[in-house]
Design a protein around this motif. Structure first.
Motif, PDB file in Angstrom:
ATOM      1  N   MET A 198      -9.409  42.015  15.730  1.00 52.54           N
ATOM      2  CA  MET A 198      -9.740  40.610  15.973  1.00 52.54           C
ATOM      3  C   MET A 198      -8.952  39.675  15.062  1.00 52.54           C
ATOM      4  O   MET A 198      -8.977  38.455  15.254  1.00 52.54           O
ATOM      5  CB  MET A 198     -11.240  40.371  15.758  1.00 52.54           C
ATOM      6  CG  MET A 198     -12.138  41.216  16.646  1.00 52.54           C
ATOM      7  SD  MET A 198     -13.885  40.890  16.253  1.00 52.54           S
ATOM      8  CE  MET A 198     -14.679  42.166  17.252  1.00 52.54           C
ATOM      9  N   LEU A 199      -8.293  40.234  14.060  1.00 47.78           N
ATOM     10  CA  LEU A 199      -7.506  39.421  13.133  1.00 47.78           C
ATOM     11  C   LEU A 199      -6.138  39.125  13.730  1.00 47.78           C
ATOM     12  O   LEU A 199      -5.429  40.029  14.170  1.00 47.78           O
ATOM     13  CB  LEU A 199      -7.319  40.151  11.807  1.00 47.78           C
ATOM     14  CG  LEU A 199      -8.546  40.279  10.919  1.00 47.78           C
ATOM     15  CD1 LEU A 199      -8.235  41.195   9.739  1.00 47.78           C
ATOM     16  CD2 LEU A 199      -9.014  38.914  10.426  1.00 47.78           C
ATOM     17  N   GLY A 200      -5.786  37.850  13.721  1.00 50.68           N
ATOM     18  CA  GLY A 200      -4.473  37.442  14.189  1.00 50.68           C
ATOM     19  C   GLY A 200      -3.560  37.105  13.022  1.00 50.68           C
ATOM     20  O   GLY A 200      -3.766  37.545  11.888  1.00 50.68           O
ATOM     21  N   GLU A 201      -2.573  36.296  13.289  1.00 53.45           N
ATOM     22  CA  GLU A 201      -1.635  35.861  12.260  1.00 53.45           C
ATOM     23  C   GLU A 201      -2.286  34.810  11.365  1.00 53.45           C
ATOM     24  O   GLU A 201      -3.253  34.155  11.765  1.00 53.45           O
ATOM     25  CB  GLU A 201      -0.392  35.265  12.915  1.00 53.45           C
ATOM     26  CG  GLU A 201       0.477  36.282  13.618  1.00 53.45           C
ATOM     27  CD  GLU A 201       1.092  37.266  12.644  1.00 53.45           C
ATOM     28  OE1 GLU A 201       1.717  36.823  11.658  1.00 53.45           O
ATOM     29  OE2 GLU A 201       0.942  38.483  12.862  1.00 53.45           O
ATOM     30  N   PRO A 202      -1.750  34.624  10.178  1.00 48.10           N
ATOM     31  CA  PRO A 202      -2.163  33.443   9.412  1.00 48.10           C
ATOM     32  C   PRO A 202      -1.742  32.186  10.171  1.00 48.10           C
ATOM     33  O   PRO A 202      -0.803  32.235  10.984  1.00 48.10           O
ATOM     34  CB  PRO A 202      -1.372  33.558   8.098  1.00 48.10           C
ATOM     35  CG  PRO A 202      -0.753  34.899   8.097  1.00 48.10           C
ATOM     36  CD  PRO A 202      -0.700  35.392   9.503  1.00 48.10           C
ATOM     37  N   PHE A 203      -2.427  31.095   9.905  1.00 45.97           N
ATOM     38  CA  PHE A 203      -1.952  29.809  10.412  1.00 45.97           C
ATOM     39  C   PHE A 203      -0.882  29.326   9.431  1.00 45.97           C
ATOM     40  O   PHE A 203      -1.183  28.757   8.378  1.00 45.97           O
ATOM     41  CB  PHE A 203      -3.115  28.820  10.533  1.00 45.97           C
ATOM     42  CG  PHE A 203      -4.056  29.154  11.646  1.00 45.97           C
ATOM     43  CD1 PHE A 203      -3.640  29.104  12.973  1.00 45.97           C
ATOM     44  CD2 PHE A 203      -5.359  29.545  11.393  1.00 45.97           C
ATOM     45  CE1 PHE A 203      -4.496  29.420  14.017  1.00 45.97           C
ATOM     46  CE2 PHE A 203      -6.232  29.860  12.422  1.00 45.97           C
ATOM     47  CZ  PHE A 203      -5.804  29.794  13.738  1.00 45.97           C
ATOM     48  N   HIS A 204       0.371  29.590   9.774  1.00 45.95           N
ATOM     49  CA  HIS A 204       1.461  29.451   8.809  1.00 45.95           C
ATOM     50  C   HIS A 204       1.621  28.023   8.302  1.00 45.95           C
ATOM     51  O   HIS A 204       1.946  27.820   7.122  1.00 45.95           O
ATOM     52  CB  HIS A 204       2.769  29.950   9.430  1.00 45.95           C
ATOM     53  CG  HIS A 204       2.759  31.409   9.740  1.00 45.95           C
ATOM     54  ND1 HIS A 204       2.808  32.377   8.761  1.00 45.95           N
ATOM     55  CD2 HIS A 204       2.665  32.081  10.927  1.00 45.95           C
ATOM     56  CE1 HIS A 204       2.767  33.577   9.306  1.00 45.95           C
ATOM     57  NE2 HIS A 204       2.684  33.430  10.624  1.00 45.95           N
ATOM     58  N   ASP A 205       1.396  27.025   9.161  1.00 47.28           N
ATOM     59  CA  ASP A 205       1.550  25.638   8.715  1.00 47.28           C
ATOM     60  C   ASP A 205       0.494  25.284   7.666  1.00 47.28           C
ATOM     61  O   ASP A 205       0.789  24.552   6.712  1.00 47.28           O
ATOM     62  CB  ASP A 205       1.452  24.678   9.905  1.00 47.28           C
ATOM     63  CG  ASP A 205       2.654  24.770  10.824  1.00 47.28           C
ATOM     64  OD1 ASP A 205       3.658  25.407  10.436  1.00 47.28           O
ATOM     65  OD2 ASP A 205       2.590  24.217  11.929  1.00 47.28           O
ATOM     66  N   THR A 206      -0.724  25.793   7.835  1.00 49.53           N
ATOM     67  CA  THR A 206      -1.767  25.524   6.845  1.00 49.53           C
ATOM     68  C   THR A 206      -1.502  26.298   5.568  1.00 49.53           C
ATOM     69  O   THR A 206      -1.714  25.788   4.456  1.00 49.53           O
ATOM     70  CB  THR A 206      -3.160  25.897   7.396  1.00 49.53           C
ATOM     71  OG1 THR A 206      -3.278  25.459   8.744  1.00 49.53           O
ATOM     72  CG2 THR A 206      -4.253  25.246   6.570  1.00 49.53           C
ATOM     73  N   VAL A 207      -1.039  27.532   5.705  1.00 44.28           N
ATOM     74  CA  VAL A 207      -0.681  28.319   4.518  1.00 44.28           C
ATOM     75  C   VAL A 207       0.420  27.613   3.731  1.00 44.28           C
ATOM     76  O   VAL A 207       0.412  27.607   2.486  1.00 44.28           O
ATOM     77  CB  VAL A 207      -0.250  29.745   4.902  1.00 44.28           C
ATOM     78  CG1 VAL A 207       0.292  30.503   3.693  1.00 44.28           C
ATOM     79  CG2 VAL A 207      -1.421  30.510   5.519  1.00 44.28           C
ATOM     80  N   GLU A 208       1.355  26.981   4.429  1.00 49.40           N
ATOM     81  CA  GLU A 208       2.422  26.249   3.749  1.00 49.40           C
ATOM     82  C   GLU A 208       1.855  25.063   2.963  1.00 49.40           C
ATOM     83  O   GLU A 208       2.306  24.777   1.838  1.00 49.40           O
ATOM     84  CB  GLU A 208       3.464  25.762   4.759  1.00 49.40           C
ATOM     85  CG  GLU A 208       4.539  24.844   4.192  1.00 49.40           C
ATOM     86  CD  GLU A 208       5.377  25.454   3.067  1.00 49.40           C
ATOM     87  OE1 GLU A 208       6.020  24.673   2.339  1.00 49.40           O
ATOM     88  OE2 GLU A 208       5.381  26.694   2.891  1.00 49.40           O
TER      89      GLU A 208
END
Length: 201
Positions: free
Chosen positions: A82-92
């Motif tokens: 059920m785990l997807g990718e990180p939300f890269h823009d928020t991680v940035e």
């Protein structure tokens, strides 16, 4: 002056969605959605987030819905799917706040104590936090006022100098009642604008 930022994790920094796994089990999308709305519901899952053992939560549902046993047991047996990718823009945005050196940054998350180690191993950026308070470990969850207080007390945070970010509005309301300024997260772009408006970025 804000010197502490507190992030929620799911739906803000991490993409977690039961649909990812259950689409491999159901051929009918509506049937899957009905199952998740009536059997393995968000309210049921939150009881495990609040500290109920996964096995106990699973056995309760199997007793209530024996015809769905295989689907119910899959929820935690295959939870990692059920785990997807990180939300890269928020991680940035998190990275930019972190490298500025201006803030202590913490996470306050509703998450099972039994599944959270999977996330810790999967997402490197979780090691950037100065501390993480996990509901399943504390056996209480947002929006309980006592859960917010655990973080404030443990890390000596003055709520008047803190900012809380969460996608769930009920959690925002609870934080603000605790005296913590909050941003109701809807997207990385919206968060960036609000952080810039507060002169935090």
């Amino acid at each position: 002056m804000i010197d502490t930022i507190i992030f929620d994790l799911g739906a803000v920094l991490i993409d977690w969605n039961p649909h990812y796994m259950y689409r491999t089990l159901f051929t009918d999308e509506q049937e899957m959605k009905d199952f998740l709305a009536t059997v393995c519901t968000p309210d049921w899952n939150e009881e495990q987030d609040a500290g109920r053992p996964l096995r106990e939560g699973t056995d309760i549902l199997v007793a209530q819905y024996p015809q769905h046993e295989a689907y119910i047991r899959a929820f935690y047996d295959r939870w990692e799917e059920m785990l997807g990718e990180p939300f890269h823009d928020t991680v940035e945005l998190f990275r930019r706040l972190k490298i500025s050196g201006k803030y202590k940054i913490y996470a306050l998350t509703n998450w099972s104590a039994e599944t959270f180690p999977v996330a810790l191993a999967r997402y490197d950026f979780l090691s950037w936090f100065d501390g993480i308070v996990v509901s399943g470990v504390e056996k209480m969850r947002k929006p309980a006022p006592e859960f917010y207080q655990i973080l404030l007390d443990r890390y000596h945070v003055d709520p008047q100098n803190a900012l809380f970010i969460d996608d769930n509005y009920r959690n925002i309301v609870a934080a603000e009642k605790a005296g913590i300024k909050s941003i109701h997260f809807t997207s990385a772009g919206q968060l960036e604008k609000e952080l810039e408006g507060l002169k935090l970025l």
